[in-house]
Scaffold this active site. Structure first.
Site, PDB file in Angstrom:
ATOM      1  N   HIS A   1       2.946   0.535 -13.236  1.00 55.71           N
ATOM      2  CA  HIS A   1       3.726  -0.657 -13.436  1.00 55.71           C
ATOM      3  C   HIS A   1       5.051  -0.577 -13.191  1.00 55.71           C
ATOM      4  CE1 HIS A   1       4.210  -4.603 -14.911  1.00 55.71           C
ATOM      5  NE2 HIS A   1       5.148  -4.324 -15.755  1.00 55.71           N
TER       6      HIS A   1
ATOM      7  N   GLY B   1       0.767  -1.172   0.014  1.00 56.94           N
ATOM      8  CA  GLY B   1       0.001   0.095  -0.050  1.00 56.94           C
ATOM      9  C   GLY B   1       0.746   1.219   0.134  1.00 56.94           C
TER      10      GLY B   1
ATOM     11  N   LEU C   1      -8.473  -7.836 -13.588  1.00 51.82           N
ATOM     12  CA  LEU C   1      -9.687  -7.488 -13.725  1.00 51.82           C
ATOM     13  C   LEU C   1     -10.404  -8.142 -15.098  1.00 51.82           C
ATOM     14  CD1 LEU C   1      -9.558  -3.543 -12.894  1.00 51.82           C
ATOM     15  CD2 LEU C   1     -10.725  -5.631 -11.368  1.00 51.82           C
TER      16      LEU C   1
ATOM     17  N   GLU D   1      -8.161  -3.807 -22.147  1.00 53.54           N
ATOM     18  CA  GLU D   1      -8.386  -5.045 -22.014  1.00 53.54           C
ATOM     19  C   GLU D   1      -7.145  -5.932 -22.151  1.00 53.54           C
ATOM     20  OE1 GLU D   1     -10.937  -3.246 -24.341  1.00 53.54           O
ATOM     21  OE2 GLU D   1     -12.693  -5.118 -24.304  1.00 53.54           O
TER      22      GLU D   1
HETATM   23  C1  GRF Z   1       4.363  -1.437  -7.244  1.00 53.51           C
HETATM   24  O1  GRF Z   1       5.711  -1.523  -7.784  1.00 53.51           O
HETATM   25  C2  GRF Z   1       3.446  -1.286  -8.332  1.00 53.51           C
HETATM   26  O2  GRF Z   1       3.964  -0.663  -9.412  1.00 53.51           O
HETATM   27  C3  GRF Z   1       2.971  -2.536  -8.733  1.00 53.51           C
HETATM   28  O3  GRF Z   1       3.081  -3.130  -7.471  1.00 53.51           O
HETATM   29  C4  GRF Z   1       3.732  -2.570  -6.433  1.00 53.51           C
HETATM   30  C5  GRF Z   1       2.877  -2.137  -5.366  1.00 53.51           C
HETATM   31  O4  GRF Z   1       3.825  -1.507  -4.411  1.00 53.51           O
HETATM   32  N1  GRF Z   1       1.695  -2.932  -9.461  1.00 53.51           N
HETATM   33  P1  GRF Z   1       2.642  -0.875  -3.167  1.00 53.51           P
HETATM   34  O5  GRF Z   1       1.802  -1.748  -2.726  1.00 53.51           O
HETATM   35  O6  GRF Z   1       2.215   0.417  -3.940  1.00 53.51           O
HETATM   36  O7  GRF Z   1       3.866  -0.392  -2.046  1.00 53.51           O
END
Ligand code: GRF
Length: 188
Positions: free
Chosen positions: A108, A11, A92, A141
């Site tokens: 990402h 988080g 999703l 998608e």
């Molecule tokens: C991040 O590296 C984000 O890019 C990926 O999952 C990770 C989540 O990190 N989708 P956090 O839970 O926000 O610390």
């Protein structure tokens, strides 16, 4: 603008958005935090804002479609117009994504279109690229393939590990997420 934040684990991105909204760097209302994992570490980080948290554990649903139906009830009641995926680790359904076209953004940890999917940092290290980074994009998608909103680059050194690279990338994730969200909110 009423937004929902979906998260599954640590988080840090979720908390980063929350702090930016609290500090009025983004003029949005976080109407709800949706977590699909009752053991997510991020839950504790929400502290007093846990009033706005809804845990909808995916283990209690037979399919992602059923999970999404439950989630959508809340999104509709709360008049949500943007979903921010912030470390949300479920894919999703195409139908859900279509219904929310250009209303879902995701962060990402790679320079898309390189290294889609899980363990992007490990993929980058294994490939031997000298630069990686992060991408904020609209969700469509196809996995990690929606229109790119912004990216940030980090260098990879010989000594980098998955853990050190993850940390470097997270710093950049937090910056570009806030910028992107601020711009989207301003335009709406
Ligand atoms: C991040 O590296 C984000 O890019 C990926 O999952 C990770 C989540 O990190 N989708 P956090 O839970 O926000 O610390």
């Amino acid at each position: 603008m009423n937004i929902a934040i979906f998260f599954s684990g640590n988080g840090s991105n979720m908390l980063n958005i929350k702090n930016a909204v609290d500090e009025k760097k983004i003029e949005a209302n976080i109407k709800v935090y949706i977590c699909n994992n009752r053991n997510a570490k991020g839950i504790k980080k929400l502290k007093e804002s846990r009033d706005n948290l809804i845990i909808i554990d995916h283990h209690n649903f037979s399919s992602i479609n059923n999970w999404e139906k439950e989630v959508e009830k809340h999104l509709k009641n709360l008049e949500i117009s943007l979903i921010c995926l912030a470390g949300f680790m479920k894919i999703l359904s195409k139908k859900f994504v279509k219904r929310w076209e250009r209303k879902i953004i995701n962060i990402h940890p790679s320079l898309l279109p390189a290294f889609k999917g899980l363990n992007a940092q490990k993929q980058a290290l294994n490939y031997g690229v000298k630069y990686s980074g992060c991408t904020i994009h609209y969700v469509n998608e196809e996995l990690d393939s929606g229109e790119i909103i912004d990216q940030s680059i980090v260098g990879i050194s010989k000594n980098d590990t998955v853990s050190s690279l993850t940390k470097k990338i997270l710093i950049e994730e937090h910056k570009i997420y806030i910028n992107a969200l601020r711009n989207i909110v301003k335009r709406n």
